[in-house]
Structure formats: structure tokens, C-alpha cells
Write a protein that holds these residues in place. Structure first.
Motif, PDB file in Angstrom:
ATOM      1  N   VAL A 219     -44.223  -7.531   1.932  1.00 39.55           N
ATOM      2  CA  VAL A 219     -44.893  -8.829   1.891  1.00 39.55           C
ATOM      3  C   VAL A 219     -44.377  -9.620   0.692  1.00 39.55           C
ATOM      4  O   VAL A 219     -43.713  -9.072  -0.195  1.00 39.55           O
ATOM      5  CB  VAL A 219     -46.437  -8.686   1.802  1.00 39.55           C
ATOM      6  N   SER A 220     -44.699 -10.899   0.645  1.00 39.34           N
ATOM      7  CA  SER A 220     -44.307 -11.744  -0.474  1.00 39.34           C
ATOM      8  C   SER A 220     -45.393 -12.781  -0.718  1.00 39.34           C
ATOM      9  O   SER A 220     -46.198 -13.077   0.165  1.00 39.34           O
ATOM     10  CB  SER A 220     -42.964 -12.437  -0.200  1.00 39.34           C
ATOM     11  N   ARG A 221     -45.434 -13.315  -1.911  1.00 34.03           N
ATOM     12  CA  ARG A 221     -46.424 -14.330  -2.241  1.00 34.03           C
ATOM     13  C   ARG A 221     -45.775 -15.716  -2.251  1.00 34.03           C
ATOM     14  O   ARG A 221     -44.547 -15.845  -2.361  1.00 34.03           O
ATOM     15  CB  ARG A 221     -47.071 -14.035  -3.596  1.00 34.03           C
ATOM     16  N   ASN A 222     -46.603 -16.734  -2.188  1.00 38.03           N
ATOM     17  CA  ASN A 222     -46.128 -18.114  -2.168  1.00 38.03           C
ATOM     18  C   ASN A 222     -46.095 -18.641  -3.601  1.00 38.03           C
ATOM     19  O   ASN A 222     -47.146 -18.881  -4.210  1.00 38.03           O
ATOM     20  CB  ASN A 222     -47.049 -18.981  -1.304  1.00 38.03           C
ATOM     21  N   ILE A 223     -44.890 -18.789  -4.153  1.00 32.20           N
ATOM     22  CA  ILE A 223     -44.728 -19.292  -5.516  1.00 32.20           C
ATOM     23  C   ILE A 223     -44.389 -20.780  -5.437  1.00 32.20           C
ATOM     24  O   ILE A 223     -43.336 -21.162  -4.924  1.00 32.20           O
ATOM     25  CB  ILE A 223     -43.623 -18.529  -6.270  1.00 32.20           C
ATOM     26  N   ALA A 224     -45.283 -21.601  -5.951  1.00 33.69           N
ATOM     27  CA  ALA A 224     -45.097 -23.059  -5.883  1.00 33.69           C
ATOM     28  C   ALA A 224     -44.557 -23.635  -7.182  1.00 33.69           C
ATOM     29  O   ALA A 224     -43.922 -24.693  -7.181  1.00 33.69           O
ATOM     30  CB  ALA A 224     -46.419 -23.740  -5.539  1.00 33.69           C
ATOM     31  N   VAL A 225     -44.819 -22.949  -8.311  1.00 36.75           N
ATOM     32  CA  VAL A 225     -44.428 -23.475  -9.620  1.00 36.75           C
ATOM     33  C   VAL A 225     -43.800 -22.344 -10.437  1.00 36.75           C
ATOM     34  O   VAL A 225     -44.327 -21.230 -10.487  1.00 36.75           O
ATOM     35  CB  VAL A 225     -45.643 -24.055 -10.385  1.00 36.75           C
ATOM     36  N   ARG A 226     -42.693 -22.649 -11.081  1.00 38.35           N
ATOM     37  CA  ARG A 226     -42.033 -21.694 -11.982  1.00 38.35           C
ATOM     38  C   ARG A 226     -42.023 -22.319 -13.378  1.00 38.35           C
ATOM     39  O   ARG A 226     -41.522 -23.431 -13.572  1.00 38.35           O
ATOM     40  CB  ARG A 226     -40.603 -21.430 -11.509  1.00 38.35           C
ATOM     41  N   LEU A 227     -42.584 -21.602 -14.351  1.00 35.37           N
ATOM     42  CA  LEU A 227     -42.682 -22.085 -15.729  1.00 35.37           C
ATOM     43  C   LEU A 227     -42.061 -21.083 -16.686  1.00 35.37           C
ATOM     44  O   LEU A 227     -41.880 -19.907 -16.357  1.00 35.37           O
ATOM     45  CB  LEU A 227     -44.151 -22.308 -16.111  1.00 35.37           C
ATOM     46  N   GLN A 228     -41.773 -21.547 -17.909  1.00 37.71           N
ATOM     47  CA  GLN A 228     -41.198 -20.671 -18.927  1.00 37.71           C
ATOM     48  C   GLN A 228     -42.253 -20.073 -19.853  1.00 37.71           C
ATOM     49  O   GLN A 228     -41.979 -19.083 -20.524  1.00 37.71           O
ATOM     50  CB  GLN A 228     -40.182 -21.448 -19.770  1.00 37.71           C
ATOM     51  N   HIS A 229     -43.439 -20.678 -19.909  1.00 33.70           N
ATOM     52  CA  HIS A 229     -44.430 -20.262 -20.901  1.00 33.70           C
ATOM     53  C   HIS A 229     -45.810 -20.084 -20.280  1.00 33.70           C
ATOM     54  O   HIS A 229     -46.233 -20.894 -19.446  1.00 33.70           O
ATOM     55  CB  HIS A 229     -44.506 -21.286 -22.032  1.00 33.70           C
ATOM     56  N   TYR A 230     -46.501 -19.039 -20.707  1.00 36.22           N
ATOM     57  CA  TYR A 230     -47.835 -18.765 -20.187  1.00 36.22           C
ATOM     58  C   TYR A 230     -48.855 -19.808 -20.629  1.00 36.22           C
ATOM     59  O   TYR A 230     -49.801 -20.096 -19.899  1.00 36.22           O
ATOM     60  CB  TYR A 230     -48.295 -17.373 -20.640  1.00 36.22           C
ATOM     61  N   GLN A 231     -48.679 -20.356 -21.831  1.00 34.40           N
ATOM     62  CA  GLN A 231     -49.674 -21.315 -22.306  1.00 34.40           C
ATOM     63  C   GLN A 231     -49.815 -22.487 -21.341  1.00 34.40           C
ATOM     64  O   GLN A 231     -50.934 -22.881 -20.977  1.00 34.40           O
ATOM     65  CB  GLN A 231     -49.294 -21.826 -23.698  1.00 34.40           C
ATOM     66  N   SER A 232     -48.688 -23.032 -20.902  1.00 28.46           N
ATOM     67  CA  SER A 232     -48.751 -24.148 -19.957  1.00 28.46           C
ATOM     68  C   SER A 232     -49.302 -23.687 -18.610  1.00 28.46           C
ATOM     69  O   SER A 232     -49.994 -24.441 -17.919  1.00 28.46           O
ATOM     70  CB  SER A 232     -47.367 -24.772 -19.780  1.00 28.46           C
ATOM     71  N   ALA A 233     -49.031 -22.433 -18.234  1.00 20.28           N
ATOM     72  CA  ALA A 233     -49.552 -21.918 -16.963  1.00 20.28           C
ATOM     73  C   ALA A 233     -51.075 -21.814 -16.998  1.00 20.28           C
ATOM     74  O   ALA A 233     -51.756 -22.170 -16.020  1.00 20.28           O
ATOM     75  CB  ALA A 233     -48.937 -20.559 -16.661  1.00 20.28           C
ATOM     76  N   PHE A 234     -51.637 -21.347 -18.109  1.00 21.08           N
ATOM     77  CA  PHE A 234     -53.097 -21.238 -18.205  1.00 21.08           C
ATOM     78  C   PHE A 234     -53.751 -22.617 -18.180  1.00 21.08           C
ATOM     79  O   PHE A 234     -54.819 -22.805 -17.595  1.00 21.08           O
ATOM     80  CB  PHE A 234     -53.485 -20.477 -19.475  1.00 21.08           C
ATOM     81  N   HIS A 235     -53.128 -23.601 -18.825  1.00 25.76           N
ATOM     82  CA  HIS A 235     -53.674 -24.958 -18.756  1.00 25.76           C
ATOM     83  C   HIS A 235     -53.585 -25.505 -17.334  1.00 25.76           C
ATOM     84  O   HIS A 235     -54.470 -26.245 -16.886  1.00 25.76           O
ATOM     85  CB  HIS A 235     -52.921 -25.873 -19.722  1.00 25.76           C
ATOM     86  N   MET A 236     -52.544 -25.122 -16.612  1.00 27.84           N
ATOM     87  CA  MET A 236     -52.359 -25.633 -15.259  1.00 27.84           C
ATOM     88  C   MET A 236     -53.413 -25.082 -14.296  1.00 27.84           C
ATOM     89  O   MET A 236     -53.909 -25.809 -13.431  1.00 27.84           O
ATOM     90  CB  MET A 236     -50.948 -25.299 -14.769  1.00 27.84           C
ATOM     91  N   ILE A 237     -53.770 -23.796 -14.432  1.00 25.95           N
ATOM     92  CA  ILE A 237     -54.754 -23.251 -13.499  1.00 25.95           C
ATOM     93  C   ILE A 237     -56.143 -23.831 -13.746  1.00 25.95           C
ATOM     94  O   ILE A 237     -57.003 -23.794 -12.859  1.00 25.95           O
ATOM     95  CB  ILE A 237     -54.808 -21.707 -13.539  1.00 25.95           C
TER      96      ILE A 237
END
Length: 295
Positions: A219-237
Motif C-alpha cells: 500500500v502507499s499513502r497520499n503525500i500532498a506536500v513535501r517540506l524540509q523542516h518539521y517546524q513548518s509542517a507542525f504549523h501547517m497541520i
């Protein structure tokens, strides 16, 4: 070959040319004139009966013999430098050392604040420089002394590097507090696969550890966004309905809802790497002790 017949300074010139690939840059690095570098190279070529470097445009490309030599030469120069400085007493309270560490997003977020606070207390005159470098260049930069330590996943296999485990952390699925699934007690595999995901990676392509495990079960997951840093990812969610898979320690720094992964996945492991030539130096040993102690 009798080394007593070779000026050992020639090997410093050899290393500088190999590193910079240019006689002018090598001369600038050594603080000598370009003719002096050219003369030193000519002498070494004569002694070793090999051109060592071939002109290719503005660059000097190493011959096979030069490629075989560079590792031992760098190690010898590094060991010589270590030996010369070994007699200097190291006092953390008065040391003005600049500690240079190659480190990624996770280590920078979890490790560095603790390390900086500890060094401010025990070594107030020290400074830290942290930056990311390509994984393939870490062994070379450690051997040259351009960095003192590197923090990375356990993929660096090199006989000149020593390493120790810094941390091993389980990965979890993270969503914002207002996400439609935030109220669930746990996530099923179907739930996880129904989410739209953020992937954090310093690489421009390819999946992560989680994607390798999902691939094993077809199986595979749907990846819509690729980022370099977790900090921006946590703000995005916080502001979207996207999901993130992240180390548990990081999630504790943010307001979010976490779930255990609904499938087997390896822990994220980080190692501390240093060069063999610094293994027994007083400064190296003291700094390693501080790094391991804060983790």
C-alpha cells in the motif's frame, strides 16, 4: 619509497589542491603564491613519478594515484595537527572554541537548545555553529576538521568515523486539534491511508521510512506536500486537514493530536559521528560527554 627524501610540506600542498581543485584557490588557502604551489606540485610529481592532477578547464582533476593517496594523507595531517595540539590544556571555562556540528532538523530542534543551555553554564566562551551538509560530504568534512561532529541517521559507513547512538524515537501520526479524526481513540490502517500527508525530508525526491514499510505490505499513502523542516509542517497541520508522521519527542513541543501508527514501523534513530583523529583529544571527549548527557 623513502619518505625522508620528500618534504612533508608538499603533502599539505597536495591536500589543498585536491580539496580546491584549483592552484589559485589552493595558494589562497595556504597563504602562499600560486608559483609556490606550482613549484611544490612539480617537485611532488617528480618524486612520485605521477602527474597527480590533470587540467580540465579551470579545474585540476586527480589521477587514480592521487585518489588513492588523499585518504591517508588527510588522516596523517589530521593526526599530526592533533598531536601538536594535544599538549594544550583544555579548560571549558576559558575555552573560546567554535564547535561546528552538521545536524538536521530533528537534532537541531531537540538537541541544540539543551546543548546550548549546558554550554552556556559550563563553557560560556564557546560558540556553536550548526548547519546541514550533504550526507556524502560528512566523512570528508570531518577528516578536514571543517566540522567537529555530525548528527545523522545510521547510514554513514566509514572506517575513519566513530559513532554512538544519540536517540531512538518512535514515529507517530499527527493531526491538528480540529482535524475531523482528532476525536478518534485510535487510527486504523484505512484511516491512515485515507489521510492526506506531509512528508518532511531534506532530499528532493523519494519517500521516508514509513513509505518503505507501507510498500512492504503493498500500500502507499497520499503525500500532498513535501517540506524540509518539521517546524513548518507542525504549523501547517494546525491550519489544514493534512496529517504528519513525526518522532514522538517533536510532537510534545506542539499543540496537536497524536496516534500510534497502525502498522509496524522502525524507530527513527540518530547517531553522533566524529573523526578518529579527534577521539582522544581533551576537547573532543569533553564535548561528546556534554552532547550525550543532554540527550
Amino acid at each position: 619509497m623513502n619518505l625522508s627524501q620528500i618534504d612533508l610540506n608538499l603533502f599539505m600542498t597536495f591536500e589543498a589542491i585536491y580539496t580546491h581543485g584549483n592552484l589559485t584557490l589552493a595558494a589562497r588557502h595556504l597563504n602562499v603564491t600560486q608559483p609556490a604551489v606550482s613549484n611544490a606540485l612539480a617537485r611532488l610529481r617528480e618524486r612520485l613519478d605521477d602527474p597527480l592532477f590533470i587540467h580540465a578547464g579551470k579545474r585540476m582533476n586527480p589521477t587514480p594515484m592521487a585518489q588513492r593517496m588523499i585518504g591517508p594523507v588527510r588522516q596523517a595531517l589530521r593526526l599530526l595537527l592533533t598531536g601538536i595540539s594535544a599538549e594544550e590544556d583544555f579548560d571549558p571555562l576559558t575555552s573560546e572554541k567554535v564547535m561546528r556540528i552538521a545536524i538536521g532538523d530533528i537534532g537541531e530542534t531537540i538537541l541544540l537548545p539543551r546543548l546550548v543551555e549546558r554550554l552556556r553554564q559550563l563553557a560560556p566562551l564557546m560558540t556553536i555553529q550548526a548547519f546541514q551538509v550533504p550526507r556524502r560530504s560528512i566523512p570528508r568534512r570531518l577528516s578536514l576538521g571543517e566540522i567537529d561532529f555530525a548528527v545523522d541517521i545510521p547510514l554513514l559507513a566509514n572506517s575513519q568515523l566513530i559513532h554512538g547512538r544519540l536517540m531512538s524515537d518512535q514515529q507517530v501520526c499527527v493531526v491538528g486539534q480540529n482535524h475531523p479524526l482528532a476525536g478518534k481513540a485510535e487510527l486504523s490502517l484505512d484511516d491512515y491511508l485515507s489521510l492526506t500527508h506531509i512528508l518532511v525530508s531534506s532530499r528532493p525526491r523519494g519517500g521516508g521510512l514509513v513509505d518503505l514499510e507501507l510498500g512492504k505490505v503493498g500500500v502507499s499513502r497520499n503525500i500532498a506536500v513535501r517540506l524540509q523542516h518539521y517546524q513548518s509542517a507542525f504549523h501547517m497541520i494546525e491550519q489544514t486537514s493534512l496529517a504528519l508522521t513525526a518522532p514522538l519527542q517533536l510532537t510534545r513541543m506542539y499543540s496537536c493530536r497524536t496516534f500510534p501508527l497502525p502498522f509496524a514501523a522502525p524507530n527513527l534513530e540518530l547517531q553522533l559521528y566524529w573523526h578518529i583523529s579527534t577521539d582522544q583529544t581533551e576537547a573532543g571527549k569533553w564535548l561528546r560527554d556534554q552532547i550525550f548527557s543532554v540527550i
